[in-house]
Structures are given as C-alpha cells and as structure tokens.
Design a protein around this motif. Structure first.
Motif: not given
Lengths: 362, 262, 577
Positions: A89-112
């Motif tokens: 279950h801990g890895e399930v938790f990691m999977a989401g946060a790790f993937t969302a990182y790339f979304v966050a980077v994308g959002l950050a690059s757009k200034g969102m």
C-alpha cells in the motif's frame, strides 16, 4: 518413558502455570514507562525547548499524523474485508505522488501554480488519486485475486513481492533520483491563529485529511457500496448469497483505499516536498502501525492511531530522549514508530478500538 | 476425592454471554460420562476450558490429584488428558502414521542434540514412537493400519474421526475427551464406534468423557449423563433418569418448537 | 467477433502491454547489450519474441476437454499480431510525441531513449518498424500456436532445446570462463559474450536430442538406471559424490571473481537454511532475519577487530574487544545471537502470522537504526561501521582469498545442511510440522508451542549469525549499509523460490537469485525488480517453489480454514455473539 511423578511434579507444574510472558511484558512496560518518564522530566527540567517549540512540534506531529491516518485507511479497509495486510500500500501511495510530480512541473512551467493555486492543487489531487487508484486496482487484480482463500503466508509474501516490484517499476519509469516538488507560493509561510503562527502546509494537511476522512466515513456508513463492503468483511459467502457482487466490492475497496493514498501523497509532498521511488515504504509501514494502533479494521481507529503516532514521532524523541542525554534524538524516530508497533501488538493486539481479545489462549 | 477429574464452579463469559455458568462436573477412573445439551449449551466450551484452551473466569479443576487451572493444553496432555475435536482436525499434510506419532510427543524426549547426533538412544526412542503409533492404529483394525502411509486428508470421513481418536490414544492418556465422535457417521459406523468406545474402557482402561448429540450412542456407552443448557448443568444421572427429566426434554423440545416456529 | 477471436485479441493486447512495460522500465535497452548469438540477435529481441510466443501459445491452448477450442494457428497468430501491432502503434505514437509535438518525453519516462525507439522500430522509420513488429508478432505467435499441433514429446523436445539455447547464451561469459579454466577450446561455441551460430545449433540439437533420448527410456533417471549395475541407492551416492567433487574443484576452474560470487552464494545458502528453519519448518514468517546476520557480523567485528577507533581516539572501547581469535569469537557470537533471538521472540511468538512478520520487520529496523545512530556510535561506529575485522585464521592460509574462503563457507553451509536434514526428520521436526499446520491442535497433542517456536527462532538466529560472521570476516567490515531490510527480503526470496521448507530448494534458490544476477551484469540492475516479480509469480503459480518440499506443498495448497478469531467450535462463536 517419563515417570508419572516427573510429569506432574509440583515444581514443573508451577513453572508451567507461571505466566512468564505476562511477567516479561509487565517488566518491559515498567522499564519503558520509567525511561520515558525520567527522560521527559529531565528534558523539561533542562528547559532547552520553549513552549512555542513544543507547540510547533505538536502541530507538525498532528499534520504528519493526519497523512499517516489517511494512508492507514487503505490498510484498514483492505484488512477489514480481506484480512490481508496489503504490504504494497505504501507503494500505491508513492505511485500517485511521484506521477503527480510531473504534472506539477508542467503546471509550474505554465505559471499555473502561482496564478491558480487552488485549481492546480485540485488537479494534483485528482491526478495523484487516479494513478494510485489504478495501481491499487491492478494490484488487486494481478497479485491478490488469484490468492483468495490461500494460507495467510501466501498473500503476505506476494504483498512483499508487489511492494518491491512496484518500487522498481516506478524507478524504471521515472528514474532513480529524488525530485523536489515545485513550490506553490500560496501555501508557503504561516497563518496567525490568535497570535500563534502556524505553518500553512500543516494546517492544510490537517484540514485536507479531516475532509478525506469524513468522505470515507460517509461512504462506508451511509452508502450502498459501503454497506456491501461491511457485509463482505463480515462474511464473504453470505454476502455473496445475499446478492452482493463480492469481486466488485473488493475492487471498490482497493480503489477507494488507493485514491485516499494518492490524496495523502499530495498532502505528504506539501509537508516533505520530495518524491523518490522508495518514498512509500516507511510511510506505508508507519501507516500500518497507525492502523494497528487504532485497531485494524476500524476507520476511526486509523485516524486516532495516525494522530498518536505522528505526535509521538515529532514530540517523542525530543521529550523522552533529549533529557536522557541521547545525542541527535531525531535519528531515532524509526525506533519510536517501530517500538510502538511492537509494543501495541504485544500488549494490545486489538488496538485501541479493535475487538477485545477473546479468552482463548490459543 | 478419588475423582479422576473434578471440576467445581466453572464459569466463563464471552462479552455479554455467560457461556458456562458455575458448572460442577466430575469423572471417575474407568467411567464413561456423556455430556448432552442442545446447540449452544456450552458443551464444547466446557471441553475447551478443561483441556486448557480457554482460561475460565472462575472455578477449580483437579485432574489426577493435580490442580490444573492455568495449565496450557500441552501440560495437560502430559498429565494424561487428550481430546478430539467437533470438526475433525487432523494434520492433513501428514500421513496417518505420523499423525499418531505426534501423539507420542509428551512421552518422549529427544531434542535438538538427539536429532543431530541420532544416537542409539534417539533411534530406539523413534522406534518406540513408531511402534506405539502402530499399536493405536491397530485398535481400529485394517481401516487405519492398512493405510498408515496414506495422507490423513485422503481418508474417508469416518476414518478421519477414528484417526483422531487414535491420535488422542497415542498420547498415553488416562482420560479421553471426545467431542461428537459419531457426528456424520452412518448407523453401521456408529455401531462400530459404540463397541470401540466400550473396548477403550474395558480393554485399555481409559476413562472417557464424550459430547454427543446422538442419543442411542449416549445411551449405549454412558455410565452417567450430564445435561447442559444455556451454560448451566441442568441435571445429571443415568441415561434413563436424564432422558426423562422434564428440564432436559424442555431444553430439547423448546429448541425444536422454536425451530418449527421459524 | 467470435469469443475465440475476442480472447485472442485480449491476450494479444496483454502481450503487447507486457512488452511495452519491459520497454518503459528500461529492461529492453539494458538487455540489448547482451548478445544471444553474437552479431545476429540480442537478448532484447529474444525477450520480445519470447513474450509474443508465450501469449500466442497460451491463446492457442486447447479447451478443457482436450477439444481444440479454436484453430490453434489462427489463435496464436492473431494474438501475436495484435501484440506486435500494439507495441508498434504505441511506438509510432511516442515517436510522434517526440518529433511531432516536440514533447520531451524522456524528462518523465526516463527509459524512453533514442536507443529504445530505434530498438522498437528495428532501425527503420516508425511506420515500417511498426509493421515489422506486427510481422514479428504474427510469426512468433504462429510458431508458438503450432506447437499445440505437435505431439507432447516433440513439444517438450523443442522447448528444452530452445531453453538450452537461451540459457546457454545468457550464461556464455560464465561457461566460457569455466571452459577456459579447463583448457577446453570453445571458440566454435562461444563468441565474446554470446553464442556462435554453430554454437546455437549445437546446443539446441544436443539438448533436444538428449530429451528425446530420455523419453525413449522414460526420463533421465530411468536412463541412468538402465546402465548395468546401478540402483536407486548407489545412483544417489554417485550423484552426491559428483556434486561434492564439483563443489570442490569449482573454484579452480573459474576465476577469482566467480569464486567470490560463489562465496556469496554460499553465504546465502547459509542464511537461507537458517531462515528456512524459521519459515519453512516452524512456519513463522520472519521479515527481520537480517537482524541476526547483523548481530553475527557486529559481534565478530567487535570481538576480533584491530580497528583503530577501538584502540586510539577518544572513543571508549567495549569491555571485551579486539584481537580475539575468529574461532573463539564465533561460538560467543552464536550465543549472543541465540540470546537476542529468544529475547526478541519470547514476547511476540504468540502473535498471528502476519503480525509476527511485521513485528520482526520492525525489530530488524530498530536494530539497524540503533547501530546507525550517533547515540551508540561509540559502540558500533555509526554509519561507517566497524572496520579492520580480522580475516578467518585457518592454518596460516590467506582466507581473504576468495578461493580459500569459498571452502570455509561451503563447509559451514554443508554443516547447516546437515543440521537442517537431521532436525527435519526428527521428533523436533515433527513437532514443528504439527505446529505450523495447526497450532491449537499441536498444543492439544502436547507440543509446547512457545518452546518449539523459540527453538526455531534460536536455531535460525544461530545459523544467520554464522553467515554474518563470515560476511564480516570476508569483507573485513561490518557496516549498517549491508544490513538493510532488503537482505531479509532477498533471503526470503531465496527460500520461497526454492520452495518453502525445502532444503535443496535453498541451494537452488541461492544459485539462481544470488549467483545469476552477479554473473549477468545486465540483470544486476533489475535484480530487485525481478525478485519482486518472482515472489509474486511463485506465490500465484507454484507456491511450493521450484523444488517443493512434499508436505509443505500440500499445506500451501490447502484452503485457509483457520478462522479469523481462533475459535475452537461453532458453539464458542455463538457464545461470543
């Protein structure tokens, strides 16, 4: 052949009647209580930390504990209906946060992240929850479903394998390096509550966790699917006879546990700011500890256990150990978590809110 | 004072339910005692307490002159008590012979050192275990002896019940506690069981306590019958006395009446 | 769409997803460095083909009653083609993302490298590559599906031949070293790190024919028994003697590196045997087994080290420390491990199986954290650990030499093997077997559950600490980095793969899981990844492992009848409610 007198000698029977285990346990409890109390008194006497420091430690403990509590819900739900410890279950938790990182980077690059923090955070929560949910459902389908009804040892070993497998899968996907989440300016700094400054991330984590917990509580207690989950946990066969689709209910349970873990992942990065493929393991174990502490299978218990564990982790080492002259007590945080796990399982296997121990010695 | 097993004031509570309530109970050497009562009367719970699986809330238990309260099941086995289970519980991954050999555990000693050196003492002990196991299997004739290398899980149902008794016998017990030994047996098998229980006492000198729903079996073998209901002992005596007791009839009929009502 | 066709398509999609998975975690690129037939085909391509073929084979499997559920060839071919097309289409899409939309895919999916794209498109343009991939899938699926048309014997002969060829190629570097060591010319067979074309044909043919031959006489064992003057009993003797001889001469026909790897394998055999007593014999899942390994290493280090920190500096030395002879230190170490094992075990042994696993894991981590901490740095050296552990003194030989240490480790592994066998087939082993199958009943039959659990824990601890002692002496250090949870999981994987409770299984498990990844460096990177997959796959497909222990296999296939609460009868349940 053993003679009768030896088999029944008073001395031997006395030894066997003597509750060795309880004796050892009480002794252990006394030693720990004494150590904790003596350490605490010494720490407080020395007065190295001000009241404000303690308050801050406490709040950060509550925030951390809230995250544990939400992850713990996943353990508790799955245990409640399948009676297996979903070690991965801990890895399930990691999977989401790790993937969302790339979304966050994308959002950050757009200034969102700066211009629309609320929408951005919402997106992060959704992405993380969906990914974790997907991983959890796949996990159930591939690793656990073929093993229903197998001896206990079997799904547990599978779960350990799954934990390792998921960690290294995500390492393969996203690389082995730790990555720092882009900052969201809106949630930096502190809010004054009264005249007391509280870090925004702490407060957000706590409130977010409360909201998630309430949603889950509502689902389990008030909805049809929640009723079905409880029915399957009570007796799978009878539930099936009553027309509950057991497979679907179990998938739903994994899914909702996964979604919560994903959401907890975002709360976690608010607090700790970093993602790496191994990040899920220890929070997972600690969340399991929290679930056991509160009484595994109990939703309220998971919340309670998480909070207690979080607070003990932040306050504990400084309070108990610092005064005892232990250098860098925060290094010993894992001992607090695992020590609690061990002690709870020994003294209170049902947890605070679990079923009371029955009278069987076996 | 010469009772083999003497139990006084035994009580246990599970949550809000008084599963066994102040039960006095005894068994004498060489006696066969039947325990009857409707489902949920506390019969098996009583067995579980006597054999050390549950610790009672109250009560004293004397077995063969020893105070046995607080002792674990393995210590009781060593003192000479052995039981079977309502839902047959054998070691399914072991052979018939090995199941019986486990019964000899408390009568033998070899430990790690013996296992490693495999000294002549250990070897002869192992031979003795095997011999004794064969002996108890032989009590049930070919049904078990002929299949000593078969897996316990491969046996027919009645043979599994027999093997469970054989395993209990292999502990060299004085007192056997049999939990519904006739359950699921056909009439011919029941007759066989009745004669075997009789022989267990007459030829081998065991004292026996048995829980049984099957009244003909109880009637044929018991010297004395104890009736339980709702965790309490309602009466005790010969089969004829007990079977005509009003409370006993009510306990059974009441139950039947309720069931027909549903 | 007929159900058969739908099934084929579904299988094909899964097959394609598997290949895409292998690509996206970086395995394909990494394995591309390993030649199967030098200059002809690399392992990455072979892996793709194997995946397609496997799914084609499965899809073409006849229905239950032996009746063909569908035409085999078609099912296999469709499955393979769909799988190939899936891979091809995704590759084209990804290529479009990269070149068309100029999205830096690699910033997220680190494994999507130009090399990978080239590999998936066979060096052609993306569209052509996709077509080729589909064709490859079609061919592989067709070939695999058609295996169902062959007789059982033909099928087995072909499969063994293919396996021999693949494993022969993967093991090429090792086999080459061994053949070189024995001065056997092998240029015709191996070329650098792969097979030659001749070699591939020879391996395939030799193993295929051998299998065919053994079918004629009813299996390899029967074939050997046909030789005049052999019987079951002396055959076993001959095999044992040959195995011993093999172990004895092995270090001399391989190089130092391989001897070193074999030393590690031996160490894991030792650890695996120890854990096997706990998990396999007594049925207690111990996830903190590394604790005993660490106890062994640290005890020996403290007792024997010539460590500077103990002697000089401001740090105070432990009371008994340094310069003790290894052979004096070992019994003390074992004693310490047993005491710690019992101390850890006593309070927790009453716990249910899964809780016990987590608690032991917790203990393992507690011990590691303590050793790492500043608090106990004076005793254990903190993160650096203890250095200058003495080598094992043995008749003046240099035991740091892997070839010498090899014998010592295997001697002790042999001892552990002997102990395991003897315990298993004794009264103690019987008590363990009874206990792990049904704890309540075992206790009812007179087995003191606490005593036998502690005994298992203590024996396991003793063997594990012995492993740790050799480890420290081998590397001359004991540091916390070597004693992570992963070690516990590795040892568990060794036991599980070989077969829980199976003694020869531990040996095989160690060779496969510890030996192979060291030798196949490309795999080394994915070692833990593959361990995880193996643990899952074994538990689902063959929980009794590669070399099953008969009794344990039966237990692992029994449905879980243990009720949630330990309740002895229906009546008591009523009582509780």
């Amino acid at each position: 052949m053993t003679t009768q007198s030896a088999a029944g000698s008073r001395y031997r029977l006395f030894l066997e009647r003597f509750p060795v285990r309880r004796f050892v346990l009480v002794l252990l409890a006394l030693v720990i209580a004494y150590g904790g109390a003596a350490g605490s008194i010494a720490t407080l006497r020395a007065g190295r930390f001000s009241g404000e420091v303690w308050a801050n430690l406490f709040i950060s403990g509550v925030a951390r504990g809230s995250v544990y509590a939400i992850i713990a819900l996943g353990y508790t739900l799955v245990y409640g209906i399948l009676f297996i410890i979903n070690f991965a279950h801990g890895e399930v938790f990691m999977a989401g946060a790790f993937t969302a990182y790339f979304v966050a980077v994308g959002l950050a690059s757009k200034g969102m992240l700066e211009s629309n923090p609320i929408i951005s955070i919402g997106i992060l929560f959704v992405v993380s929850s969906l990914v974790s949910m997907g991983v959890a459902i796949l996990l159930e389908r591939i690793a656990y479903r073929p093993l229903r009804g197998a001896p206990r040892l079997v799904p547990l070993i599978t779960a350990i394998g799954a934990s390792l497998f998921l960690q290294y899968t995500f390492r393969g996907f996203y690389g082995a390096n730790a990555r720092a989440y882009p900052t969201i300016p809106a949630i930096q700094g502190t809010w004054e509550i009264g005249s007391f400054p509280v870090q925004k991330v702490h407060l957000i984590s706590i409130l977010g966790a409360v909201a998630l917990w309430l949603v889950l509580f509502w689902i389990v207690e008030r909805t049809r699917v929640g009723r079905e989950m409880r029915a399957v946990g009570e007796d799978r066969e009878i539930a099936a006879l009553m027309g509950v689709d057991v497979d679907r209910t179990i998938v739903f349970t994994f899914g909702i546990g996964g979604a919560l873990a994903g959401a907890a992942g975002i709360l976690y990065v608010f607090l700790f700011n970093q993602v790496i493929f191994t990040m899920g393991f220890f929070p997972g174990l600690k969340a399991f500890t929290a679930a056991v502490l509160g009484g595994i299978g109990s939703i309220t218990g998971a919340a309670l256990g998480g909070l207690i564990l979080g607070i003990l982790e932040t306050v504990g080492p400084n309070l108990f150990l610092d005064g005892a002259g232990v250098p860098s007590p925060n290094q010993l945080i894992p001992i607090v978590a695992f020590g609690i796990l061990v002690l709870v399982l020994i003294f209170l296997p049902g947890g605070f809110l679990g079923a009371p121990d029955d009278k069987s010695r076996a | 004072m010469s009772h083999l097993l003497d139990v006084k004031g035994l009580s246990i509570r599970f949550g809000g339910v008084q599963a066994v309530n102040k039960v006095d109970f005894h068994a004498d050497p060489g006696e066969i005692v039947g325990v009857i009562g409707p489902n949920g009367a506390g019969k098996t719970t009583l067995f579980n307490i006597i054999t050390g699986f549950y610790s009672p809330d109250e009560g004293t238990m004397i077995f063969d002159g020893h105070n046995i309260s607080g002792l674990k099941p393995n210590a009781l086995t060593r003192l000479g008590m052995a039981r079977t289970f309502q839902s047959v519980r054998l070691f399914n991954a072991m052979t018939v012979l090995e199941n019986a050999m486990v019964g000899q555990h408390t009568r033998t000693k070899a430990g790690v050192w013996g296992a490693l050196t495999r000294s002549s003492k250990t070897k002869s002990e192992e031979d003795r275990i095997r011999e004794r196991a064969r002996e108890v299997l032989a009590f049930f004739g070919d049904r078990l002896s002929g299949r000593e290398d078969a897996l316990a899980s491969d046996l027919a149902y009645a043979d599994r019940r027999r093997l469970e008794i054989a395993r209990a016998m292999a502990t060299d017990a004085k007192l056997l506690l049999l939990d519904e030994p006739a359950a699921g047996m056909n009439p011919a098998e029941k007759d066989g069981l009745i004669s075997q229980i009789g022989r267990l006492r007459s030829e081998l000198g065991y004292s026996i306590i048995l829980i049984e729903h099957d009244m003909p079996v109880i009637k044929s073998v018991s010297d004395r019958v104890v009736a339980l209901d709702h965790g309490e002992k309602i009466t005790e005596g010969t089969y004829d006395e007990v079977s005509t007791n009003k409370q006993v009839i009510e306990a059974y009929l009441g139950k039947a009446a309720e069931e027909s009502h549903l | 769409m007929t159900p058969e066709l739908r099934r084929s398509v579904r299988q094909g999609l899964i097959g394609g997803a598997v290949v895409l998975y292998l690509a996206s975690v970086g395995m394909l690129v990494a394995f591309d460095a390993r030649a199967i037939i030098t200059n002809v085909v690399n392992f990455a391509t072979v892996l793709i083909v194997i995946t397609f073929a496997a799914f084609g084979y499965l899809a073409g499997r006849p229905g239950k009653g032996g009746e063909p559920a569908q035409p085999f060839l078609l099912a296999g071919a469709v499955t393979g083609a769909v799988a190939g097309a899936t891979v091809g289409v995704v590759a084209v899409l990804v290529d479009f993302l990269i070149t068309g939309l100029e999205w830096d895919v690699r910033s997220m999916w680190t494994s999507v490298s130009p090399t990978l794209m080239e590999l998936l498109s066979f060096g052609q343009s993306p569209i052509v590559g996709a077509l080729l991939m589909t064709l490859l899938g079609f061919t592989a699926g067709l070939a695999a599906g058609s295996l169902h048309l062959a007789t059982t014997i033909t099928r087995k002969v072909i499969l063994l031949g293919l396996m021999a060829f693949v494993f022969g190629a993967l093991g090429a570097p090792l086999f080459k070293v061994m053949l070189d060591g024995m001065h056997i010319p092998n240029r015709w067979l191996f070329d650098r790190d792969g097979l030659t074309i001749t070699g591939a044909i020879v391996l395939f043919a030799a193993f295929g024919l051998a299998r065919l031959g053994s079918f004629r006489v009813g299996g390899p064992r029967q074939a050997l028994l046909k030789v005049p003057g052999t019987s079951e009993k002396n055959l076993r003797w001959v095999i044992s003697v040959l195995a011993l001889l093999g172990i004895a001469v092995l270090p001399w026909i391989v190089n130092d590196f391989v001897s070193d790897v074999l030393g590690f394998v031996g160490l894991y055999i030792l650890l695996g045997l120890g854990l096997n007593i706990v998990v396999g014999f007594a049925g207690l899942l111990d996830l903190g087994y590394v604790a005993f390994y660490a106890v062994g290493a640290y005890s020996v280090a403290i007792l024997t080290a010539r460590s500077s920190y103990l002697v000089g500096g401001s740090v105070t030395a432990p009371a008994v420390a340094g310069y003790t002879n290894f052979w004096v230190a070992v019994p003390i170490t074992i004693l310490i491990a047993v005491v710690i094992g019992v101390a850890i075990g006593a309070p927790v042994l009453r716990l249910r199986g899964d809780y016990l696993a987590i608690v032991t894991l917790g203990f393992g981590e507690i011990i590691r954290t303590l050793v790492l901490s500043d608090w106990l740095k004076a005793k254990f050296g903190g993160p650096q650990g203890l250095t200058e552990v003495a080598a094992v003194p043995f008749f003046g030989l240099n035991t740091r030499d892997p070839q010498i240490l090899y014998y010592l480790i295997y001697a002790f592994a042999g001892l552990a093997l002997f102990i395991s066998y003897r315990l298993k087939t004794s009264r103690v082993g019987r008590a363990w077997a009874a206990m792990r199958e049904d704890e309540d009943i075992a206790e009812g039959m007179g087995v003191s559950v606490i005593k036998y659990k502690l005994l298992a824990f203590a024996t396991g601890a003793a063997v594990g600490s012995l492993g740790g002692a050799f480890f420290a002496a081998k590397l001359s250090v004991a540091n916390p980095g070597s004693f992570t949870l992963l070690v516990s999981i590795n040892v568990l994987a060794v036991v599980v793969l070989g077969g829980i409770g199976s003694i020869p299984g531990v040996v095989v498990g160690s060779l496969v899981l510890v030996g192979l990844p060291e030798l196949l460096r490309e795999f080394g990177e994915f070692r833990l990844h593959i361990y995880g997959a193996i643990l899952i796959a074994i538990m689902i497909l063959k929980p009794e492992g590669l070399i099953p222990d008969k009794r344990r296999a039966l237990e692992l296939h029994q449905p879980d009848h243990q009720p949630e609460k330990s309740v002895l009868s229906a009546e008591a349940t009523e009582g509780i409610q």
